[in-house]
Design an enzyme around this catalytic site. Structure first.
Site, PDB file in Angstrom:
ATOM      1  CB  CYS A   2      -0.309   0.157   1.488  1.00  0.00           C
ATOM      2  SG  CYS A   2      -1.688  -1.499   1.447  1.00  0.00           S
ATOM      3  NE  ARG A  27       4.833   1.224  -1.303  1.00  0.00           N
ATOM      4  CZ  ARG A  27       5.205   1.275   0.085  1.00  0.00           C
ATOM      5  NH1 ARG A  27       6.895   2.281   0.429  1.00  0.00           N
ATOM      6  NH2 ARG A  27       4.631   1.287   1.334  1.00  0.00           N
ATOM      7  CD1 TRP A  75       0.141  -6.203  -3.134  1.00  0.00           C
ATOM      8  CD2 TRP A  75      -0.022  -6.686  -1.213  1.00  0.00           C
ATOM      9  NE1 TRP A  75       0.764  -7.255  -3.161  1.00  0.00           N
ATOM     10  CE2 TRP A  75       0.096  -8.105  -1.925  1.00  0.00           C
ATOM     11  CE3 TRP A  75      -0.499  -7.062   0.384  1.00  0.00           C
ATOM     12  CZ2 TRP A  75       0.903  -8.868  -1.595  1.00  0.00           C
ATOM     13  CZ3 TRP A  75       0.093  -8.490   0.684  1.00  0.00           C
ATOM     14  CH2 TRP A  75       0.589  -9.251  -0.136  1.00  0.00           C
ATOM     15  CG  ASN A 101      -0.008   2.839   3.348  1.00  0.00           C
ATOM     16  OD1 ASN A 101      -0.994   2.653   3.403  1.00  0.00           O
ATOM     17  ND2 ASN A 101       1.089   3.068   2.978  1.00  0.00           N
ATOM     18  N   GLY A 102      -1.272  -0.777   7.015  1.00  0.00           N
ATOM     19  CA  GLY A 102      -1.277  -1.617   7.927  1.00  0.00           C
ATOM     20  C   GLY A 102      -2.287  -2.310   7.792  1.00  0.00           C
ATOM     21  CD  GLU A 484      17.662 -18.643   0.003  1.00  0.00           C
ATOM     22  OE1 GLU A 484      17.228 -20.357  -1.142  1.00  0.00           O
ATOM     23  OE2 GLU A 484      17.303 -18.011  -1.053  1.00  0.00           O
ATOM     24  CE  LYS A 488      19.296 -16.042  -2.204  1.00  0.00           C
ATOM     25  NZ  LYS A 488      17.774 -16.210  -2.533  1.00  0.00           N
ATOM     26  CD  GLU A 491      19.543 -16.528  -5.997  1.00  0.00           C
ATOM     27  OE1 GLU A 491      18.622 -16.991  -6.948  1.00  0.00           O
ATOM     28  OE2 GLU A 491      18.902 -16.790  -5.288  1.00  0.00           O
ATOM     29  CG  HIS A 507      29.223 -40.699   4.138  1.00  0.00           C
ATOM     30  ND1 HIS A 507      29.745 -42.221   4.065  1.00  0.00           N
ATOM     31  CD2 HIS A 507      28.729 -40.308   4.946  1.00  0.00           C
ATOM     32  CE1 HIS A 507      29.604 -42.393   5.114  1.00  0.00           C
ATOM     33  NE2 HIS A 507      28.259 -41.106   5.654  1.00  0.00           N
ATOM     34  CE  LYS A 606      11.695 -10.848  -6.863  1.00  0.00           C
ATOM     35  NZ  LYS A 606      12.242 -11.727  -6.068  1.00  0.00           N
TER      36      LYS A 606
END
Ligand code: F6R
Length: 611
Positions: A2, A27, A75, A101-102, A484, A488, A491, A507, A606
């Site tokens: 928002c 946004r 949003w 907003n919120g 992850e 990161k 990439e 192993h 994306k």
């Protein structure tokens, strides 16, 4: 997510509002609207869709010459994206308009009481209660919008950045803030408010960022500031010398860093409103208690970073709810004829909500009779539309290609799902769920602490930057975090990295290790900490350069690791939330040292909408 803009001056504000909203488009939002003070009252125009659509619609409303108004990009959180739910929202008599907003956590209770007193609601939003509260308060304080707003906010539990106008007070905008940003500034001949500096930057470089509890009253001639008790205060003015590009990044050098720093908010927003009357609640799942109770197998399907969030979910769902859980990359799931029955729950995780493989897997699972929950960041996305229920992560639009805050939003949402399943199955008591929920919320502050000082992370990055390859190791839930961390790094820095459960090193992968080979370990306190340290000793003996993410106060780890990055002590199950943050910063730091573009790594997109 928002966005708010507002302006009061001596010339028409319509274009100022539309241009301000355009500046906030990056946004992400699903609807937009404005309220402008016209001689015959407030003109409110709002609609689902883009700001360009709003602009065309405004053209149909003839001359709008009002010199005071507010605008919003929404949003969706409470209530689907629709014209009725788009802001501004108005009071019953249409003389008060609010943008917000919120999240107003106690909106259901406030709405019920307002309805009992005769108020009529025209949207499903939490925000609309504010318009009605201010309407009532204005009757008590006629001609004093500031007091009406201030006293109304005393009834509100939750987060707000809010701006309000009233047809009876020409040229006045009142705004307030709690846990959601509001910025105010004075231009050459007008006063401005916005939720983000980017929307003000053409008008002024001297801004006041309201602090929690503060309010401002804007008129064409100036701005006055007040505390929550209504006493006038001296504001703290900040001069902004950013260019537009930097302003969009909120003053950070790149979107990735901005988004990493947004993560405490993501945790808070994702948890807001989830504990209702002492019970965990996720209404959007759309499954009854009985249906949830019947679930005897869970599949998490996703790709890339979202798949790693799934690995963490498996650990938590099996740990707490004791339901067998498989995690599978969607591109394999869709071609594998997995065993699905009507009591199987499929959880599809996708930041963009449009990843082709994940969508195909959802369709396949539904044909086979599974219930599908989507976890996505994009309202109305195909994943949201094609799932039986959806949880929206509250990350806001993510611009850097490498996922950071979306990943954290996914992990927090999946943690909530694991707790809900455990609560439903009676595997955790209500008291245990409440305690875990509280500790989950504490991670927001713990991340803030981690973000305050990146010195140790940057030093470790300098030590590792020239390596050809690196290993990330952990045990238990720590190994899921490593997957992850390694993704990161590779990439965005193009430094090859792999993740391994540390017990597997001997192993095979241990053959890679020689002098200076980087081993990055998630070595936080856990039931398998000692086992991990033994594995690290084996690496040390072969000359590895060890970087450990460890729990504050752990001095022992220094005996084996050359670089230690300390993070606050949390329960093992919440380590993914805290330990992921230094790994994100580590990857970014190395990428920058290697001269890479951290926001737009080569070859990546994306949204991956092709198979
Ligand atoms: C990595 C990254 C990707 C995505 C993957 C799935 O930082 O962002 O690995 O996680 O392409 O995308 P979504 O979550 O949009 O389905």
């Amino acid at each position: 997510m928002c966005g708010i803009v507002g302006c009061t001056g001596s010339t028409p504000v319509k274009d100022v509002l539309v241009n301000g909203l355009k500046r906030l488009e990056y946004r992400g939002y699903d609807s937009a609207g404005v309220a402008i003070q016209e001689p015959d009252g407030l003109k409110v125009v709002h609609r689902v869709g883009k700001v360009a659509g709003l602009e065309s619609e405004l053209a149909y409303h003839g001359e709008l010459n009002g010199t005071c108004g507010i605008g919003h990009t929404r949003w969706a959180t409470h209530g689907r994206p629709s014209t009725a739910n788009a802001h501004p929202h108005t009071s019953c008599d249409g003389r008060i308009a609010v943008v917000h907003n919120g999240i107003i956590e106690n909106f259901a209770e406030l709405r019920e009481r307002l309805q009992e007193r005769g108020h009529r609601f025209s949207s499903e939003t939490d925000t609309e209660v504010l318009a009605h509260l201010v309407e009532e308060a204005y009757e008590q304080h006629p001609g004093d919008l500031l007091t009406a707003m201030r006293t109304s906010l005393q009834h509100v539990i939750g987060a707000y950045g809010v701006a309000v106008v009233c047809a009876d007070e020409p040229g006045v905008i009142v705004c307030a803030r709690k846990d959601s940003p509001i910025v105010v500034g004075r231009g050459a001949d007008a006063s401005y408010v916005a939720s983000d500096i980017i929307a003000l930057i053409d008008a002024t470089r001297d801004v006041v960022v309201l602090e929690d509890g503060q309010l401002a009253r804007l008129t064409p001639d100036g701005i006055a500031y007040f505390d929550e008790r209504g006493r006038q205060i001296e504001p703290c003015v900040t001069h902004v010398d950013w260019d537009v590009d930097l302003a969009e990044k909120g003053g950070y050098p790149d979107f990735m860093l901005k988004e990493i720093h947004e993560q405490p908010r993501v945790v808070r927003d994702t948890l807001a409103g989830r504990m209702v009357g002492g019970e965990l609640s996720i209404d959007e799942l759309g499954l009854s208690y009985e249906e949830l109770n019947l679930i005897d197998r869970v599949y998490v399907i996703a790709c890339g970073t979202s798949y790693h969030a799934g690995l963490i979910a498996k650990n938590l769902i099996e740990r707490w709810a004791r339901i067998p859980t498989e995690v599978e990359v969607a591109s394999e799931f869709r071609y594998r004829n997995p065993i699905i029955t009507p009591s199987t729950l499929v959880v599809a995780v996708s930041q963009s909500g449009e990843t082709a493989d994940t969508l195909a897997a959802i369709r396949d699972a539904r044909i086979k009779g599974a219930k599908v929950f989507g976890i996505t960041n994009v309202v109305g996305s195909p994943v949201a539309r094609e799932s039986d229920g959806v949880i929206y992560t509250k990350a806001n639009k993510e611009i850097a290609v490498a996922s950071t805050k979306s990943f954290l939003g996914q992990v927090v949402s999946l943690t909530l799902l694991a707790l809900l399943l455990a609560q439903t199955k009676g595997k955790l008591t209500t008291a245990q769920v409440r305690l875990l929920f509280r500790e989950l919320g504490d991670t927001a502050e713990q991340i803030e602490g981690i973000l305050q000082d990146a010195t140790a992370i940057d030093e470790a990055a300098v030590a590792c930057k020239d390596a050809a390859s690196a290993l990330f190791v952990g045990r238990g839930i720590g190994s899921a975090i490593c997957y992850e961390g390694a993704l990161k790094l590779k990439e965005i820095s193009y430094l090859h990295a792999e993740a391994y459960a540390a017990g597997e090193m001997k192993h095979g992968p241990i053959a890679l290790i020689d002098d200076g080979f980087p081993v990055i370990a998630v070595a936080t306190q856990s039931p398998v900490y000692d086992k991990l340290v033994s594995n690290l000793k084996e690496c040390e003996a072969r000359g590895a350069l060890i970087v450990a993410i460890a729990t504050e106060g752990d001095e022992e780890i220094k005996k084996v690791a050359q670089h230690v990055i300390y993070i606050p002590k949390v329960r093992d199950c919440f380590t993914p939330i805290t330990a992921s943050v230094p790994l994100q910063l580590f990857a970014r730091s190395i990428a920058l040292l290697r001269g890479c573009d951290v926001d737009q790594p080569r070859n990546l997109a994306k949204s991956v909408t092709v198979e």
